[in-house]
Design a protein around this motif. Structure first.
Motif, PDB file in Angstrom:
ATOM      1  N   PRO A 174      40.499  35.223  37.168  1.00 51.54           N
ATOM      2  CA  PRO A 174      39.196  35.753  37.590  1.00 51.54           C
ATOM      3  C   PRO A 174      39.312  37.026  38.429  1.00 51.54           C
ATOM      4  O   PRO A 174      38.337  37.768  38.563  1.00 51.54           O
ATOM      5  N   TYR A 177      39.204  42.139  36.612  1.00 50.41           N
ATOM      6  CA  TYR A 177      37.836  42.469  36.215  1.00 50.41           C
ATOM      7  C   TYR A 177      37.630  42.304  34.715  1.00 50.41           C
ATOM      8  O   TYR A 177      36.660  41.731  34.252  1.00 50.41           O
ATOM      9  N   LYS A 180      37.007  38.793  32.974  1.00 49.51           N
ATOM     10  CA  LYS A 180      35.699  38.156  33.084  1.00 49.51           C
ATOM     11  C   LYS A 180      34.876  38.421  31.831  1.00 49.51           C
ATOM     12  O   LYS A 180      34.220  37.531  31.295  1.00 49.51           O
ATOM     13  N   LYS A 184      33.637  35.601  28.990  1.00 49.94           N
ATOM     14  CA  LYS A 184      32.219  35.454  28.637  1.00 49.94           C
ATOM     15  C   LYS A 184      32.024  35.577  27.134  1.00 49.94           C
ATOM     16  O   LYS A 184      31.190  34.876  26.542  1.00 49.94           O
ATOM     17  N   GLU A 201      41.807  28.702  35.163  1.00 52.21           N
ATOM     18  CA  GLU A 201      41.971  29.904  35.979  1.00 52.21           C
ATOM     19  C   GLU A 201      43.364  29.957  36.595  1.00 52.21           C
ATOM     20  O   GLU A 201      43.833  28.983  37.186  1.00 52.21           O
TER      21      GLU A 201
END
Length: 279
Positions: A174, A177, A180, A184, A201
């Motif tokens: 996480p 950058y 992420k 998604k 994670e």
């Protein structure tokens, strides 16, 4: 008081000496800052060696007409800001920032020194550049962003393991950058394929990135292309005017040797889609 003749002789000597003084000054060698968060093996990495090869392909000879200042994060992301600041203090001509932590550290350290990113996920969505066509600012490079890739990866996974009803584990950090955005995309694509995903994670990248280093070698072409950006910038181009490149060709490589060692049988339908099969 010197005579007119003595003054003329002295002036002539100064004029003749000026060109020789200029010739005696060594030519300025551009310095490239190379910033990478992983710990190097034997003092280097596959990414760095490919970048060096890219420079050689363009006629650069390290130590003669180019110099590379390397900085390694040793897998500790908290070190990246200080390493980037060090390169800025050295007043390097360009910073090559490998992976998101390097790019963000360099971005926060300087608004003027050009930054080239060999790989990035979603540079626009992450706020690194204004647009892919015209980045603006001092950052340019290449992006691996491709929403369709997430769907394709999951589709191939489902074909390879058709009887698997457990969720697909997604390992991601996480603190990166770009990851992420990728996670998604996978979350969005999974239900369309009737799949579930489980987030795993991992924030300590020291062992993970090193273990995956060999798997990333097929992306070394992107690192070589970073040399082209560096060359253009050294010749006067502004990074904000250089469009962000996106890959046009993707390859599916299947390692049957590893699959057999893991006891995994790859279906023929998947093998037929492969660009290269490692026996």
């Amino acid at each position: 008081m010197p005579s007119r003749r003595e003054f003329a002789i002295s002036l002539g000597a100064l004029v003749l000496a000026a060109p020789f003084a200029a010739l005696s000054q060594p030519a300025k060698i551009p310095r490239i800052g190379y910033l990478q968060p992983v710990a190097p093996q034997n003092g280097t990495s596959a990414f760095l060696e490919d970048f060096r090869q890219g420079l050689r392909d363009l006629g650069y000879v390290e130590g003669q007409n180019i110099k590379i200042e390397t900085r390694w994060g040793e897998g500790k992301l908290e070190r990246m800001p200080a390493l980037a600041a060090d390169l800025v203090r050295m007043k390097v001509d360009v910073i090559v920032a490998v992976s998101s932590p390097s790019v963000w550290a360099a971005k926060n350290a300087t608004k003027t020194i050009p930054i080239v990113m060999p790989t990035s996920s979603d540079p626009v969505g992450d706020g690194l550049v204004a647009s892919l066509a015209r980045p603006g600012g001092n950052i340019t490079g290449m992006s691996m962003m491709g929403p369709e890739l997430s769907t394709k990866r999951l589709q191939l996974l489902k074909e390879a393991f058709p009887k698997q009803d457990r969720p697909a584990a997604v390992l991601w950090n996480p603190d990166y950058y770009g990851m992420k955005a990728r996670f998604k995309q996978i979350q969005t694509a999974a239900p369309v394929l009737g799949m579930n995903v489980r987030s795993v994670e991992i924030r300590d990248s020291r062992e993970l990135e090193q273990a995956l280093g060999d798997l990333d070698r097929d992306r070394d072409t992107l690192v070589r292309r970073a040399a082209i950006y560096v060359d253009k910038i050294l010749k006067g181009a502004k990074p904000g005017d250089l469009p962000i490149e996106q890959p046009e060709k993707f390859e599916l490589v299947i390692n049957l040797k590893t699959a057999k060692a893991l006891g995994v049988a790859i279906p023929q339908s998947v093998l037929l889609q492969a660009d290269r099969v490692i026996e």
